[in-house]
Every structure is written in structure tokens, then in C-alpha cells.
Design an enzyme around this catalytic site. Structure first.
Site, PDB file in Angstrom:
ATOM      1  CE  LYS A 242      -0.384   0.025   5.058  1.00  0.00           C
ATOM      2  NZ  LYS A 242      -1.295  -0.013   6.210  1.00  0.00           N
TER       3      LYS A 242
ATOM      4  CE1 TYR B 135      12.209  31.729   5.858  1.00  0.00           C
ATOM      5  CE2 TYR B 135      12.545  29.374   5.470  1.00  0.00           C
ATOM      6  CZ  TYR B 135      12.207  30.640   4.998  1.00  0.00           C
ATOM      7  OH  TYR B 135      11.883  30.805   3.682  1.00  0.00           O
TER       8      TYR B 135
END
Length: 380
Positions: free
Chosen positions: A41, A261
Site C-alpha cells: 500500500k 529561519y
């Protein structure tokens, strides 16, 4: 480790299909005489479902599990007509006709799915294959024991449904000492007694390494196939993935200079830094800022500052000045840093690291020493 240069891409994800097949053999041998199925999956946990399923089919796997109907089509051509593809989440309303036409096996998880599949079988005038899932204690998907007992007494159920698997899912398989494992096994045993002739499955990757009582008839191997340890009880498996990232820029900064940042990292001495072309858009978690690292030739290179969308910064001060240049690669996943290592540093699990690896990595599938570079679904 060999490098597979691809100028159009800043990172290269290498998938070792030979290691994948070796892990499957180890799992199948350990679980025998139970059969070993493969969970493919989520695009085989992000590694390319068609290629992964084809490699496993060549190794002898004949039972495959996906989560959704659309994923079943992704592996259909890869696994061969003698394989079974189970849909773990069952069918959304309206998916019955396509599922029946292509011979997929829905896992019926609740009354609505069950009633729709039975109605479709009646309209088709023939029994249709299906699996039943029991909720043995996880409270996620599945029918309770009382509902299963009603089905076992319902003669028309057997006329409409060709039941080929009874299954449940363990909540704590990665914690072998949890009493919940034995409690779920006992609950599932009561369900198996209602359908004594139907093959049964309880073990995921972690459950495969609990006692043989958990093997039943089919084990469902997932994360272990891809090289991550599914719990402390599991032996080391062969790593299947490696990830290299390219250096975009190298610079020197002075004491007191902030990086990234928020300027969360401030250099306490003069430092040499390299900016790498991988960020959280590529699946590298922001939580690795200040915690994670890259590697080069056995040297750990810590991430400094925050991980950005498209880049991160590492401290290369301890490397010789000529050891790394712009355009060179560093290791993010490989012999010095496993999926489990990265997951630990990021405060998450290996499943999440693996399935989040983004589409911008050039993908290199390696089998029998032949390499094929595929990125974003197109041949380079």
C-alpha cells in the site's frame, strides 16, 4: 556506495530490490509453514508499488495487500494472474463492479461494506471472494465477535461470499511484552472457531516476530520488507533504501552569526556550512533541525538551524577543506544512518519517514547490479 549522477535532480533515492527480495525470503522462512504476504500500500511505502510488487512476485510472493481500490490497479500487471490482491480498507460505495471485474479481494470491515458486497453478489448470481476483518481490540476497523457469529449461522452468507481469509490487526505488535497482544490473539481464536476452514491472518511485520501462535496461515509483511525493524524482537534486516543529497552552496560564517529561519542556531565560533538541496517538501522532517545529521565518509555532519521547504544546512567544519564541494553528495539514508535512526532523531516512526519521501528525488531501482533512474514517473 556507487553514485548515480542525475544533473536534473538534487537528491537520489536508491531502492535495492535485491535487498527487498532477501528480506522477503527471510520473513517467509521465519513464518513457514504460514504463507508470507506483502503489504504494498501507499505506493509500496513510497518506493514504487509496481517495481516492488514485480520483484516480490519473482521471489515467489503470491499474496499482496493494498489499502484502496485504486492501488490494486497499480500492481495488477506486476503480480501475475495467479496472485491475490486484497484491499485492506474495503470498498467505497460504487467500487463493487470494478473490484469484481478485476478479481480483487475486498476486506469487509463493517456492516455497510458487507451488505453492499453481498447485494452485488446476489445480483451477479454467483459467490464473490472476500475477506472478513474482526475488530479484536484495536477499535479501528472490523466486525465484532457477535456479528461474526451471526454470519457463521447465516446460510445465505456462504452462498453469496466465498470467504478466503479471516483477519484482524494487532495494536501493539512492536511491544512484545504487552498483554494486549495475547488478548487480541485470544479474541481472534474465538472468531477462527466460527470459520474453522478459512485461512486466518493476525500478524503484521511485528507480529511475525512474536510467538509462532501469531503466524496462523498468512503473515502480512510490511515495513520489515523495506528494511526497518518492526520491533525490538525482530532481527536486523537488510536496508532497502538509501538517500543522497547534493550540496548547493558552501560558506563560512563568523561567531555570532545566525542560520536559517528564525535564526534559531547561532554560531559560537567560526564555522563552515553546506546547504543541501533537500527540505520538508521532500519528506525530510522539520523536527530534524538541530537534531538530525547528514554523513560523509563516516563523519557525522549535524543539521544546524531549521529545515526549510527546499533545503537544509549542515555543519562541515570538521571536514578537510577539500573533502566536499558544491555539487557533491552527502548521505541522508545509508550505511551510517538508517530509517530507524532518522525516525528516532525526528521523534517519529520509520513508516512516516519512508512514506513521506517526496517525488523530487531521482529514484534509482537496483537489481542484479543494473540501475535504472526514474524520477517523477518518467525515464530520465
Amino acid at each position: 556506495m556507487a553514485r548515480f549522477a542525475c544533473p536534473s535532480y538534487s537528491s537520489q533515492l536508491r531502492i535495492d530490490l535485491g535487498a527487498l527480495r532477501a528480506n522477503y525470503r527471510a520473513l517467509a522462512d521465519h513464518a513457514a509453514p504460514a504463507l508470507c504476504g506483502a503489504v504494498v500500500k501507499a505506493d509500496a511505502y513510497g518506493l514504487g508499488a509496481a517495481k516492488v510488487a514485480a520483484a516480490l512476485a519473482r521471489e515467489g510472493c503470491r499474496i499482496f495487500f493494498v489499502a484502496q481500490l485504486g492501488e490494486a490497479f497499480d500492481v495488477l500487471d506486476a503480480v501475475g494472474i495467479d496472485s491475490s490482491i486484497y484491499i485492506l480498507n474495503g470498498l467505497d460505495p460504487g467500487g463493487e463492479a470494478a473490484c469484481a471485474e478485476w478479481g480483487f479481494v475486498p476486506v469487509l470491515n463493517g456492516r455497510g461494506q458487507l451488505d453492499r458486497w453481498r447485494a452485488f453478489a446476489r445480483a451477479a448470481g454467483k459467490p464473490l471472494r472476500a475477506a472478513l476483518q474482526m475488530d479484536s481490540g484495536m477499535s479501528r476497523l472490523g466486525l465484532d465477535l457477535a456479528a461474526l457469529a451471526d454470519l457463521a449461522q447465516d446460510r445465505s452468507f456462504g452462498e453469496e461470499i466465498s470467504l478466503c481469509l479471516l483477519m484482524t490487526h494487532l495494536a501493539c505488535a512492536d511491544e512484545p511484552d504487552r498483554a494486549a497482544n495475547d488478548a487480541q490473539l485470544a479474541q481472534f481464536g474465538a472468531a477462527r472457531a466460527l470459520f474453522p476452514d478459512v485461512p486466518a491472518s493476525i500478524a503484521n511485520s511485528g507480529g511475525t516476530f512474536l510467538s509462532p501462535d501469531f503466524h496462523c496461515d498468512v503473515v502480512r509483511a510490511g515495513i520489515a520488507l523495506y528494511g526497518a525493524r518492526p520491533g525490538p524482537q525482530a532481527p536486523p534486516l537488510r536496508p532497502v533504501v538509501s538517500l543522497d543529497a547534493r550540496v548547493i552552496q558552501i560558506r563560512e560564517i563568523g561567531e555570532g552569526t545566525g542560520v536559517g529561519y528564525g535564526l534559531d542556531y547561532v554560531a559560537d565560533t567560526r564555522r563552515r556550512l553546506a546547504t543541501i538541496g533537500v527540505g520538508y517538501a521532500d519528506g525530510w522532517p522539520r523536527s530534524l533541525g538541530g537534531n538530525g545529521a547528514a554523513w560523509l565518509d563516516g563523519q557525522r555532519l549535524p543539521i544546524v538551524g531549521r529545515v526549510s521547504m527546499d533545503s537544509l544546512t549542515i555543519d562541515i567544519s570538521d571536514l578537510p577543506p577539500t573533502a566536499l564541494g558544491e555539487g557533491d553528495f552527502v548521505e541522508l539514508l545509508g550505511p551510517h544512518q538508517s530509517l530507524d535512526d532518522v525516525a528516532r532523531d525526528a521523534g517519529t516512526i520509520s513508516y512516516e519517514i519512508l512514506t513521506r519521501l517526496g517525488r523530487r528525488h531521482a529514484r534509482v531501482h537496483v537489481e542484479d547490479q543494473a540501475a535504472e533512474i526514474v524520477a517523477a514517473g518518467a525515464r530520465i
